[in-house]
Design a protein around this motif. Structure first.
Motif, short mmCIF file in Angstrom:
data_model
loop_
_atom_site.label_atom_id
_atom_site.label_comp_id
_atom_site.label_asym_id
_atom_site.label_seq_id
_atom_site.Cartn_x
_atom_site.Cartn_y
_atom_site.Cartn_z
N GLN A 236 0.88 -1.25 0.26
CA GLN A 236 0.00 0.27 0.06
C GLN A 236 0.50 1.60 0.09
O GLN A 236 0.30 2.74 -0.18
N ASP A 237 2.09 0.88 0.36
CA ASP A 237 2.98 1.98 0.89
C ASP A 237 3.36 2.38 -0.64
O ASP A 237 4.54 3.44 -0.79
N GLY A 238 3.60 1.43 -1.40
CA GLY A 238 4.03 1.41 -3.48
C GLY A 238 5.53 0.34 -3.46
O GLY A 238 6.31 0.89 -4.13
N LYS A 239 5.79 0.02 -2.06
CA LYS A 239 6.29 -0.94 -2.13
C LYS A 239 7.45 -2.58 -2.72
O LYS A 239 6.03 -2.61 -3.28
N LEU A 240 8.31 -2.66 -3.01
CA LEU A 240 8.02 -3.45 -4.28
C LEU A 240 8.86 -4.78 -3.74
O LEU A 240 9.74 -4.50 -2.51
N ILE A 241 8.08 -5.37 -3.25
CA ILE A 241 8.77 -6.89 -2.64
C ILE A 241 8.08 -8.35 -3.65
O ILE A 241 7.65 -9.27 -4.25
N PRO A 242 10.09 -8.60 -3.88
CA PRO A 242 10.43 -9.75 -5.04
C PRO A 242 10.03 -10.61 -4.42
O PRO A 242 10.63 -11.38 -3.04
N SER A 243 9.69 -11.59 -4.73
CA SER A 243 9.38 -13.13 -4.46
C SER A 243 9.34 -14.25 -5.38
O SER A 243 9.53 -13.79 -6.78
N SER A 244 9.31 -15.33 -4.89
CA SER A 244 9.13 -16.83 -5.22
C SER A 244 8.36 -17.68 -4.43
O SER A 244 7.93 -17.68 -3.30
N ALA A 245 7.32 -18.48 -5.56
CA ALA A 245 6.75 -19.45 -4.96
C ALA A 245 7.35 -21.18 -5.53
O ALA A 245 7.88 -20.68 -7.29
N TYR A 246 6.86 -22.27 -4.97
CA TYR A 246 7.30 -23.40 -5.57
C TYR A 246 6.59 -24.47 -5.13
O TYR A 246 6.33 -24.25 -3.47
N ILE A 247 6.07 -25.19 -5.70
CA ILE A 247 5.12 -26.42 -5.29
C ILE A 247 5.14 -27.33 -6.70
O ILE A 247 5.29 -27.46 -7.22
N ASP A 248 5.42 -28.42 -5.65
CA ASP A 248 5.39 -30.14 -7.06
C ASP A 248 4.40 -30.68 -6.36
O ASP A 248 4.44 -31.50 -4.76
N SER A 249 3.31 -30.97 -6.91
CA SER A 249 2.44 -31.77 -6.90
C SER A 249 1.39 -32.51 -8.10
O SER A 249 1.49 -32.59 -9.69
N ILE A 250 0.97 -33.03 -6.99
CA ILE A 250 -0.06 -33.96 -8.24
C ILE A 250 -1.34 -33.40 -8.32
O ILE A 250 -1.91 -34.09 -7.25
N VAL A 251 -1.68 -33.89 -9.05
CA VAL A 251 -2.90 -33.96 -9.24
C VAL A 251 -4.53 -34.76 -10.17
O VAL A 251 -4.36 -34.28 -11.13
N HIS A 252 -5.12 -35.63 -9.89
CA HIS A 252 -6.20 -36.33 -10.79
C HIS A 252 -7.13 -36.98 -9.98
O HIS A 252 -7.27 -36.50 -9.14
N LYS A 253 -7.49 -37.60 -10.38
CA LYS A 253 -9.00 -38.70 -10.47
C LYS A 253 -8.93 -39.74 -10.19
O LYS A 253 -7.69 -39.86 -10.77
N ALA A 254 -9.88 -40.07 -9.35
CA ALA A 254 -9.59 -41.80 -8.25
C ALA A 254 -10.35 -42.30 -7.91
O ALA A 254 -11.43 -41.61 -7.44
N PRO A 255 -10.90 -43.15 -7.90
CA PRO A 255 -12.32 -44.13 -7.76
C PRO A 255 -12.41 -43.73 -6.11
O PRO A 255 -11.21 -44.45 -5.47
N THR A 256 -13.34 -43.86 -5.65
CA THR A 256 -13.49 -43.82 -3.88
C THR A 256 -14.25 -44.65 -3.71
O THR A 256 -15.81 -44.84 -4.08
N THR A 257 -14.58 -44.90 -2.41
CA THR A 257 -16.04 -45.69 -2.19
C THR A 257 -16.61 -44.73 -0.73
O THR A 257 -15.91 -45.00 0.66
N ASN A 258 -17.85 -45.24 -1.12
CA ASN A 258 -18.65 -45.19 0.30
C ASN A 258 -18.74 -45.96 1.30
O ASN A 258 -19.51 -46.80 0.10
N ILE A 259 -19.11 -46.63 2.23
CA ILE A 259 -20.15 -47.57 2.59
C ILE A 259 -21.11 -47.43 3.27
O ILE A 259 -21.02 -46.71 4.29
N ILE A 260 -22.39 -48.77 3.18
CA ILE A 260 -23.36 -48.18 3.63
C ILE A 260 -23.77 -48.96 4.01
O ILE A 260 -24.25 -50.16 3.99
N ALA A 261 -24.53 -49.43 5.69
CA ALA A 261 -25.11 -50.64 6.33
C ALA A 261 -26.01 -50.09 6.29
O ALA A 261 -26.10 -49.42 7.31
N GLN A 262 -26.88 -51.34 6.24
CA GLN A 262 -28.82 -50.95 7.73
C GLN A 262 -28.96 -52.07 7.66
O GLN A 262 -28.89 -53.49 6.83
N THR A 263 -30.36 -51.51 8.08
CA THR A 263 -30.06 -53.23 9.50
C THR A 263 -30.81 -54.02 8.54
O THR A 263 -32.31 -53.23 7.58
#
Length: 503
Positions: A236-263
């Motif tokens: 807000q005071d107009g100063k420059l802030i040099p920065s860096s970011a690093y993320i090593d990640s994966i995002v994907h779709k996979a099957p998963t499961t709800n479990i239901i038990a009824q009397t």
């Protein structure tokens, strides 16, 4: 070539008749066996609940979480991990070992899963301690560090007009609020940002998930309000802030499961339903969140087999709650109107054993939720009062798996013991513990182990779960009838849809 055997039609008819007779005899025997059991009684069911039994299951669940070490380098039961697969196997095999009392089923669906291997955020000449990569974040470009100035985004970063012209090639600093984290990340990406940092508008650190992947998402971190203020002032005071970011990640779709038990016994058109989630976050083993709820349900289901019921009881273990209530959302979306109306109420049990606990009751009123929610809320209140325990109300804000139910006309409610909220001095007088600290100091962290659970609170709450099951398994007398699937639930306007998917 083997000769074909010819069986007279009369023989086939006789065999068919015999098969029908044996089937009816089997059903008759099962009915006789069920009717010979005493009708479930609240006190009797509660008497089965002990801390030793809960501890034994908690130790087993932590052992299962160790299966996630090879892939995640620490114990976890996040969906897609070996730890979660092991959790599902444990729940299913336990239920299958109870004989023919329950109809046990798996409901599979695809969920978005992710894993973050490494991350680093540098703003100016330092690394903010609270910086945390968001779940389901994409990696930085080429899974390498990216460099650019930090740029302050106007408002909450939900609209293209919030992003200044110099956002291209920068790291966008965005305030939490109004829209979901995934929307902010996508807006930053569309504006040309190389990464995004969302800072909390409240006290404390900020974790979240970007939800369904978008081609516009950029690598995104969460940051505490306290850490963000220094950088906001400089920008807000107009100063420059040099920065860096690093993320090593994966995002994907996979099957998963709800479990239901009824009397198999009880009126199948009038069901009391209850659930907890089987998964943890990637960051830890999740023995309180929500191993405690999963275990409480499993323990109650184990001992319910000793009794008969007049209304059916349906237990559910949801997958993908930590990624945005995926399992419960999917389950409710698959219900026909006829099947929806069979569920008289849904009870949510998430985090039963927080170490710095409070006995929390969702403030579910009929004015803002499906009729019957308030009657369920009052059952919890009456139980705590009858056991000389204090209680406190917490918002019914869509943060756990009840959300899809109340949005589809099913009365809901539940109890909890607290997550990252701050315990007050008044609550210390009511429950003990430490003021100014999180209810669960290990919430969504590696230290959410067996040692993180308060067994006194866990036993009381598991007995309350048993009481809620026994009450409605016997009778819905005085409980409002279901009349339709439309809902007056206010969850659409809430800040939450799941514990991480916040605005």
């Amino acid at each position: 070539m083997k000769a074909l055997s010819i069986i007279p039609l009369t023989t086939l008819a006789a065999a068919s008749a015999l098969q029908q007779y044996l089937h009816e005899a089997s059903n008759s025997q099962a009915s006789l066996s069920s009717s010979s059991k005493p009708l479930v009684d609240s006190k009797a069911l509660q008497d089965h609940i002990t801390s030793d039994k809960l501890l034994k299951r908690a130790n087993k669940l932590f052992e299962i979480a160790q299966l996630g070490v090879e892939e995640y380098n620490h114990p976890t039961r996040v969906i897609g991990s070996d730890g979660h697969v092991g959790t599902l196997d444990y729940i299913y095999s336990t239920l299958a070992g109870l004989g023919d009392y329950y109809e046990v089923s798996n409901q599979s669906f695809e969920a978005v899963v992710g894993n973050i291997f490494e991350s680093r955020l540098v703003l100016g000449d330092g690394e903010p301690k609270s910086a945390t990569p968001m779940s389901l974040t994409p990696p930085t470009k080429n899974k390498d560090a990216v460099f650019g100035p930090l740029v302050l985004v106007a408002n909450e970063g939900c609209d293209a007009s919030d992003y200044p012209s110099n956002t291209t090639g920068s790291i966008a600093l965005i305030k939490r609020g109004v829209c979901a984290f995934g929307d902010k990340s996508a807006a930053a990406g569309k504006a040309g940002a190389i990464a995004a940092v969302v800072y909390n508008s409240e006290k404390g650190s900020l974790s979240g998930t970007l939800g369904e992947p978008s081609k516009y998402h950029v690598a995104t971190f969460g940051l505490s309000n306290e850490d963000a203020q220094e950088f906001i002032r400089k920008l807000q005071d107009g100063k420059l802030i040099p920065s860096s970011a690093y993320i090593d990640s994966i995002v994907h779709k996979a099957p998963t499961t709800n479990i239901i038990a009824q009397t198999k016994g009880g009126d199948q058109n009038n069901c009391v339903m209850l659930g907890g989630h089987s998964d943890s976050v990637a960051e830890g083993p999740g023995i309180n969140d929500d191993g405690s709820g999963s275990i409480s349900l499993l323990e109650v289901a184990t001992h319910l087999v000793n009794y008969s019921v007049q209304n059916c009881v349906r237990f559910a273990w949801w997958a993908g709650e930590e990624e945005g209530l995926l399992g419960s959302d999917y389950y409710v979306s698959q219900l026909s109107e006829k099947e929806n109306l069979k569920i008289r109420l849904f009870m949510d049990y998430d985090m039963m054993a927080s170490p710095n606990y409070a006995y929390q009751v969702y403030n579910a009123t009929n004015a803002l939720n499906p009729t019957g929610s308030e009657e369920l809320r009052d059952l919890y209140i009456d139980f705590y009062k009858s056991h000389n325990q204090n209680y406190t109300f917490i918002p019914f804000d869509g943060r756990s798996d009840y959300d899809a139910f109340i949005k589809n006309g099913i009365p809901g409610g539940g109890i909890a013991t607290g997550a990252e909220g701050i315990k007050t001095k008044d609550e210390v007088e009511m429950f003990g513990g430490s003021a100014g600290q999180w209810y669960d100091p290990c919430y969504h962290q590696l230290c959410d182990t067996v040692d993180n659970c308060n067994f006194d609170a866990w036993v009381i709450n598991t007995k309350l779960i048993a009481h809620s099951v026994a009450t409605y398994a016997v009778s819905f007398k005085g409980f409002p009838e279901r009349t339709g699937v439309s809902s007056n639930a206010q969850g659409e306007e809430s800040l939450y849809h799941g514990p991480k998917l916040v605005m």
